[in-house]
Design a protein around this motif. Structure first.
Motif, mmCIF file in Angstrom:
data_model
loop_
_atom_site.group_PDB
_atom_site.id
_atom_site.type_symbol
_atom_site.label_atom_id
_atom_site.label_comp_id
_atom_site.label_asym_id
_atom_site.label_seq_id
_atom_site.Cartn_x
_atom_site.Cartn_y
_atom_site.Cartn_z
ATOM 1 N N SER A 234 22.980 26.818 -7.764
ATOM 2 C CA SER A 234 22.565 28.206 -7.575
ATOM 3 C C SER A 234 21.298 28.279 -6.733
ATOM 4 C CB SER A 234 22.328 28.872 -8.932
ATOM 5 O OG SER A 234 21.899 30.206 -8.759
ATOM 6 N N ARG A 235 20.352 27.373 -6.993
ATOM 7 C CA ARG A 235 19.119 27.336 -6.214
ATOM 8 C C ARG A 235 19.407 26.944 -4.770
ATOM 9 N NH1 ARG A 235 16.639 23.848 -9.081
ATOM 10 N NH2 ARG A 235 15.546 25.330 -10.440
ATOM 11 N N SER A 236 20.322 26.009 -4.575
ATOM 12 C CA SER A 236 20.690 25.586 -3.225
ATOM 13 C C SER A 236 21.314 26.735 -2.444
ATOM 14 C CB SER A 236 21.662 24.407 -3.293
ATOM 15 O OG SER A 236 22.148 24.074 -2.011
ATOM 16 N N LEU A 237 22.214 27.485 -3.093
ATOM 17 C CA LEU A 237 22.841 28.631 -2.429
ATOM 18 C C LEU A 237 21.803 29.688 -2.080
ATOM 19 C CD1 LEU A 237 26.102 29.035 -4.557
ATOM 20 C CD2 LEU A 237 25.921 28.136 -2.229
ATOM 21 N N ARG A 238 20.863 29.897 -2.977
ATOM 22 C CA ARG A 238 19.804 30.876 -2.724
ATOM 23 C C ARG A 238 18.953 30.449 -1.529
ATOM 24 N NH1 ARG A 238 17.498 30.772 -7.384
ATOM 25 N NH2 ARG A 238 15.669 29.522 -6.838
ATOM 26 N N ASN A 239 18.667 29.169 -1.428
ATOM 27 C CA ASN A 239 17.845 28.683 -0.323
ATOM 28 C C ASN A 239 18.578 28.736 1.015
ATOM 29 O OD1 ASN A 239 15.778 28.176 -2.107
ATOM 30 N ND2 ASN A 239 16.141 25.969 -2.232
ATOM 31 N N ARG A 240 19.895 28.813 0.981
ATOM 32 C CA ARG A 240 20.678 28.909 2.218
ATOM 33 C C ARG A 240 20.925 30.358 2.630
ATOM 34 N NH1 ARG A 240 25.678 24.918 1.126
ATOM 35 N NH2 ARG A 240 26.174 25.341 3.337
ATOM 36 N N SER A 241 20.298 31.281 1.885
ATOM 37 C CA SER A 241 20.421 32.712 2.172
ATOM 38 C C SER A 241 19.031 33.320 2.288
ATOM 39 C CB SER A 241 21.189 33.432 1.058
ATOM 40 O OG SER A 241 22.465 32.871 0.862
ATOM 41 N N GLY A 242 18.869 34.225 3.235
ATOM 42 C CA GLY A 242 17.638 34.996 3.350
ATOM 43 C C GLY A 242 17.954 36.463 3.159
ATOM 44 N N VAL A 243 16.980 37.219 2.645
ATOM 45 C CA VAL A 243 17.235 38.639 2.398
ATOM 46 C C VAL A 243 16.033 39.474 2.814
ATOM 47 C CG1 VAL A 243 16.509 38.384 -0.013
ATOM 48 C CG2 VAL A 243 17.877 40.362 0.649
ATOM 49 N N ASP B 282 15.177 28.578 6.911
ATOM 50 C CA ASP B 282 16.255 28.390 7.897
ATOM 51 C C ASP B 282 17.634 28.655 7.288
ATOM 52 O OD1 ASP B 282 14.462 27.656 9.921
ATOM 53 O OD2 ASP B 282 14.455 25.571 9.252
ATOM 54 N N PRO B 283 17.860 29.863 6.769
ATOM 55 C CA PRO B 283 19.125 30.155 6.080
ATOM 56 C C PRO B 283 20.300 30.248 7.041
ATOM 57 C CG PRO B 283 17.876 32.171 6.361
ATOM 58 C CD PRO B 283 16.985 31.050 6.829
ATOM 59 N N GLU B 284 21.498 30.044 6.495
ATOM 60 C CA GLU B 284 22.731 30.273 7.249
ATOM 61 C C GLU B 284 23.162 31.728 7.150
ATOM 62 O OE1 GLU B 284 25.726 27.129 6.208
ATOM 63 O OE2 GLU B 284 24.030 26.398 5.036
ATOM 64 N N LEU B 285 22.842 32.353 6.030
ATOM 65 C CA LEU B 285 23.209 33.737 5.754
ATOM 66 C C LEU B 285 21.959 34.597 5.711
ATOM 67 C CD1 LEU B 285 25.775 33.231 2.860
ATOM 68 C CD2 LEU B 285 26.243 34.568 4.910
ATOM 69 N N LEU B 286 22.048 35.778 6.325
ATOM 70 C CA LEU B 286 20.938 36.724 6.282
ATOM 71 C C LEU B 286 21.475 38.068 5.804
ATOM 72 C CD1 LEU B 286 17.956 37.371 6.920
ATOM 73 C CD2 LEU B 286 18.687 37.964 9.250
ATOM 74 N N PHE B 287 20.875 38.577 4.725
ATOM 75 C CA PHE B 287 21.261 39.861 4.146
ATOM 76 C C PHE B 287 20.197 40.900 4.496
ATOM 77 C CE2 PHE B 287 23.299 36.616 1.612
ATOM 78 C CZ PHE B 287 24.558 37.132 1.348
ATOM 79 N N LEU B 288 20.623 42.025 5.051
ATOM 80 C CA LEU B 288 19.710 43.081 5.460
ATOM 81 C C LEU B 288 20.078 44.378 4.753
ATOM 82 C CD1 LEU B 288 19.858 42.475 9.344
ATOM 83 C CD2 LEU B 288 18.223 41.482 7.723
ATOM 84 N N ASP B 289 19.138 44.946 4.007
ATOM 85 C CA ASP B 289 19.379 46.210 3.322
ATOM 86 C C ASP B 289 18.618 47.310 4.057
ATOM 87 O OD1 ASP B 289 20.088 48.187 1.565
ATOM 88 O OD2 ASP B 289 18.988 47.407 -0.153
ATOM 89 N N GLU B 290 19.362 48.135 4.789
ATOM 90 C CA GLU B 290 18.780 49.230 5.581
ATOM 91 C C GLU B 290 17.623 48.717 6.435
ATOM 92 O OE1 GLU B 290 20.193 51.982 5.881
ATOM 93 O OE2 GLU B 290 21.237 52.513 4.041
ATOM 94 N N PRO B 291 17.887 47.800 7.363
ATOM 95 C CA PRO B 291 16.799 47.138 8.089
ATOM 96 C C PRO B 291 15.957 48.061 8.957
ATOM 97 C CG PRO B 291 18.919 46.622 9.087
ATOM 98 C CD PRO B 291 19.209 47.309 7.790
ATOM 99 N N THR B 292 16.510 49.193 9.412
ATOM 100 C CA THR B 292 15.733 50.078 10.287
ATOM 101 C C THR B 292 15.317 51.369 9.597
ATOM 102 O OG1 THR B 292 17.813 50.946 11.205
ATOM 103 C CG2 THR B 292 16.731 49.161 12.408
ATOM 104 N N ALA B 293 15.541 51.462 8.284
ATOM 105 C CA ALA B 293 15.153 52.670 7.552
ATOM 106 C C ALA B 293 13.641 52.880 7.636
ATOM 107 C CB ALA B 293 15.579 52.560 6.094
ATOM 108 N N GLY B 294 13.235 54.101 7.932
ATOM 109 C CA GLY B 294 11.815 54.437 7.988
ATOM 110 C C GLY B 294 11.138 54.125 9.305
ATOM 111 N N LEU B 295 11.863 53.566 10.258
ATOM 112 C CA LEU B 295 11.271 53.248 11.559
ATOM 113 C C LEU B 295 11.582 54.352 12.561
ATOM 114 C CD1 LEU B 295 12.155 49.441 11.933
ATOM 115 C CD2 LEU B 295 10.125 50.476 10.892
ATOM 116 N N ASP B 296 10.638 54.632 13.451
ATOM 117 C CA ASP B 296 10.927 55.617 14.493
ATOM 118 C C ASP B 296 11.888 54.994 15.502
ATOM 119 O OD1 ASP B 296 9.527 54.158 16.556
ATOM 120 O OD2 ASP B 296 7.641 55.027 15.879
ATOM 121 N N PRO B 297 12.507 55.805 16.375
ATOM 122 C CA PRO B 297 13.551 55.282 17.271
ATOM 123 C C PRO B 297 13.115 54.084 18.109
ATOM 124 C CG PRO B 297 13.605 57.676 17.281
ATOM 125 C CD PRO B 297 12.398 57.277 16.469
ATOM 126 N N ALA B 298 11.885 54.107 18.617
ATOM 127 C CA ALA B 298 11.430 52.992 19.459
ATOM 128 C C ALA B 298 11.297 51.704 18.648
ATOM 129 C CB ALA B 298 10.097 53.342 20.121
#
Length: 260
Positions: free
Chosen positions: A79-88, A162-178
């Motif tokens: 479980s720890r290994s899987l977690r280390n191979r993922s970024g969030v 250096d994860p293989e998987l990257l999870f993004l939850d609303e990555p641009t929420a709250g940012l202006d268009p630029a």
């Protein structure tokens, strides 16, 4: 695993909170190298599904496999290994307010308990450079950072191992268009340079159109569609019509899909 094998496999997933059903019999695969966008209305369970892939929540029924391993029926070490191979990257960044920028990024590296501090310093500065944050900001506290800077620092922390998987939850929420456009370009660059597989929850159609290679739509407690954006918008479903082909949706997708 071969490149054609799913890097994530969800089968027959049900999520319930008491008598309230969030997900009903959801099955979904994610393949290496793609950017899958999860969309759905409020309460459709997008972030809940993301958290289940991360192992932060357990479904009432069904299975989730990550990198060929069950996310829930594995020992502590795996479980720890899987977690280390993922970024969030959580929606608000979720930086530790009591730690400065440097220590926020260093934290997952220090938790390995096997790296000398000199190497950690070099890696932290490398990750800051990857997300285009100048070294002079390393000693700043989260309260001193702008919204866009918080997103970049949180992304640097997500990439620390250096994860293989990257999870993004609303990555641009709250940012202006630029700032949103700049952050999207950063994600595109990192995906190519680091050969990441990305799962992204978003309601931002500009972001979705710019970087997703496939879209999964949650509605009516189910996965109602999965495929390329150009194919998704042809599906006759009330949420899809309202979300993608309403005035806001058509404006966002006009350039991406040459809509009339």
């Amino acid at each position: 695993m071969s490149n054609n094998d799913p890097i994530i496999e969800i089968e027959g997933l049900y999520t319930r909170f008491g008598s309230h059903v969030i997900h009903e019999n959801i099955s979904l695969s994610v393949y290496r190298g793609e950017i899958l966008a999860l969309v759905g209305g409020s309460g459709s369970g997008k972030t809940t599904l993301l958290r289940q892939m991360l192992g932060l929540e357990t479904p009432a029924q069904g299975s989730v496999k990550i990198l060929g391993h069950s996310r829930y029926d594995c020992g502590l070490e795996l479980s720890r290994s899987l977690r280390n191979r993922s970024g969030v990257l959580f929606q608000q960044g979720a930086l530790f307010s009591a730690l400065n920028v440097y220590d926020n990024i260093a934290l997952p590296l220090r938790e390995l308990h096997c790296l000398p501090e000199e190497m950690i310093r070099d890696l932290v500065m490398l990750k800051l450079g990857m997300v285009e944050v100048a070294a002079e900001h390393a000693n700043k506290m989260p309260a001193e950072l702008s919204g866009g800077m918080i997103k970049r620092v949180a992304l640097a922390r997500a990439l620390a191992l250096d994860p293989e998987l990257l999870f993004l939850d609303e990555p641009t929420a709250g940012l202006d268009p630029a700032l949103s456009e700049s952050f999207v370009k950063l994600i595109q660059t990192l995906r190519q340079e680091l050969t990441l597989t990305i799962i992204m929850v978003t309601h931002d159609l500009d972001t979705l159109a710019a970087i997703s290679t496939r879209v999964a739509v949650l509605a009516d407690q189910r996965l109602v569609a999965s495929g390329k954006l150009a194919d998704i918008i042809k599906i006759d479903h009330p949420f899809i019509k309202d979300f993608f082909l309403g005035e806001r949706g058509r404006n966002a997708l006009r350039n991406a899909l040459t809509l009339p």
